[in-house]
Design an enzyme around this catalytic site. Sequence first.
Site, PDB file in Angstrom:
ATOM      1  N   SER A 149       0.858  -1.490   0.008  1.00 46.67           N
ATOM      2  CA  SER A 149      -0.067   0.068   0.187  1.00 46.67           C
ATOM      3  C   SER A 149       0.720   1.424   0.019  1.00 46.67           C
ATOM      4  O   SER A 149       1.651   1.527  -0.970  1.00 46.67           O
ATOM      5  CB  SER A 149      -0.933   0.046   1.121  1.00 46.67           C
ATOM      6  OG  SER A 149      -1.865   0.958   1.011  1.00 46.67           O
ATOM      7  N   LYS A 187      -0.775  -3.921  -3.748  1.00 42.84           N
ATOM      8  CA  LYS A 187      -2.171  -3.411  -3.184  1.00 42.84           C
ATOM      9  C   LYS A 187      -2.105  -2.012  -3.678  1.00 42.84           C
ATOM     10  O   LYS A 187      -1.327  -0.943  -3.170  1.00 42.84           O
ATOM     11  CB  LYS A 187      -2.363  -3.418  -1.641  1.00 42.84           C
ATOM     12  CG  LYS A 187      -3.782  -2.907  -1.455  1.00 42.84           C
ATOM     13  CD  LYS A 187      -4.088  -2.639   0.209  1.00 42.84           C
ATOM     14  CE  LYS A 187      -5.542  -2.140   0.308  1.00 42.84           C
ATOM     15  NZ  LYS A 187      -5.486  -0.518  -0.066  1.00 42.84           N
TER      16      LYS A 187
END
Length: 517
Positions: free
Chosen positions: A425, A450
Amino acid sequence: MLLREQTLLGSRCAQQRPSTCTRRPIGTSRVTCKAGNERGRGETGAPQVEDGLSHPPPVVRPAPVRQPPTIGLARRAGAAFCAAAAAAALSLGGGMLAPPAAQLGPLGAPGAAQAVSTEQLLFLEAWRAVDRAYVDKSFNGQSWFRVRETFLKQSSFDSRADTYSAIRKLVASLDDPFTRFLEPVRLQRLRSDTQRSSVTGVGVELSLTQGSGQANSQLKVVTPAEGGPSERAGVRPGDVITAVDGKPTAGISLYEASDLLQGPPGTPVTLTVRSPGKDGKLGPERELPIVREVIVIKPVSAASCSGVNTAALGLPAPKEPGAGSGRVEYIRVSTFNANTVEGVVAAIKEAKSSGAEGIVLDLRNNPGGLFPAGVEVAKLLLAGGDVVLIADSAGVRDIVSADAGALALDTRTPLSVWVNRGTASASEVLAGALKDNGRAVVVGDGTFGKGLIQTVVDLSDGSGLAVTVAKYQTPSGLDINKVGIRPDIRVDPDTLALGPEAACRQLAGPDAPRVFG
């Protein structure tokens, strides 16, 4: 465990300020733009369970920094949610008087004979929030209006529990593990956890396996907390937790997993895990007894390593001639929260004052966190250029730039970024920005992958929805979702020491790995 969500909403609706970002459809020529100056309250991607450090760093004095500006998408997403809230209040009765019962039907349409109940209004509020904000306007290949009609006709709305159950099923139909319903208590926990300095549990960051549908998904370990009980028991990134105290985990939500794994300090719990082999297939089950404990969340630890082997590392000769004068600043960032940026600022200033020949930025097992914090750290190290590209549901791309190094502290010292499968992320955003701008050499293994961004939408009863509102790409246009960042120098991440003291010993040793250009 610590539950967090990522959001791009910068301020309350009344506080939004215009953005200067240029919007353009994906595929057209690049347009550099600047973000508006709304103040971000970003939180991270998937629900997360984390974190802690086992190696305390030398004491450094943090320096205050400006909070990062949010990006143009924040303004658009915030405006969409404001419009959704206003529309819900007017047409669905959220906080306002509803039209007479004789004028409403089961879908809230005028002229129908059946009144809309308070519980149906709450369900419709949740439906509308997803309708306005969700990044995939195909809604997982289904007619969102028909889904609404089916739920209202076939679901029970006799109680708030029934309504919550219907909303969960509605969101589950999207087959998106990162878009979730949050009961009031979970929403409050989510917001308070981003400011907490410790959590109690087993110390593991979780996601859901993808590609098999949410009903059959399993708990996948993004990363265990450094030095935490799960790591000590042998849990590794990529492991799948198949059971907790004998209860199968297939199909459960991340919040249900949180409830299973949390508990008072000193209480035991047994995890059943399967580890992937070199071929990617899961091995046999192993039962790991673990004792829950308080895990301190320390986002940044750093140390100035002296006497490093600059030749082996691939660094230029020491600035000060003489044996043992080589210096490298090691900066370990385990998560992005409200305290991360000031910790990185302090470490960079220490590197400059000590005359470091290189900087190691260790992002291994960093699951992400506050998206704006990751962007801000990138700006500290870039002289200019793009940081991240963000595409919303309309296919409009916003470009977050480093504003010609306005916030930069160090744009020249050789930089090595260490990553592994637990890098996810916001930490992938940072690694991708530094790599694509030629600022750093990325070392280690491929990252988690992600590339989705969530925001939290409040509902009128105190509950909320975590909704996937955008996808991000690296400055070169790489969509990393389910792909990740590929390293420039591939090194088994386990061969690189973790933590300030161990890293300094390794970098000063005769077998120091080549981790710079």
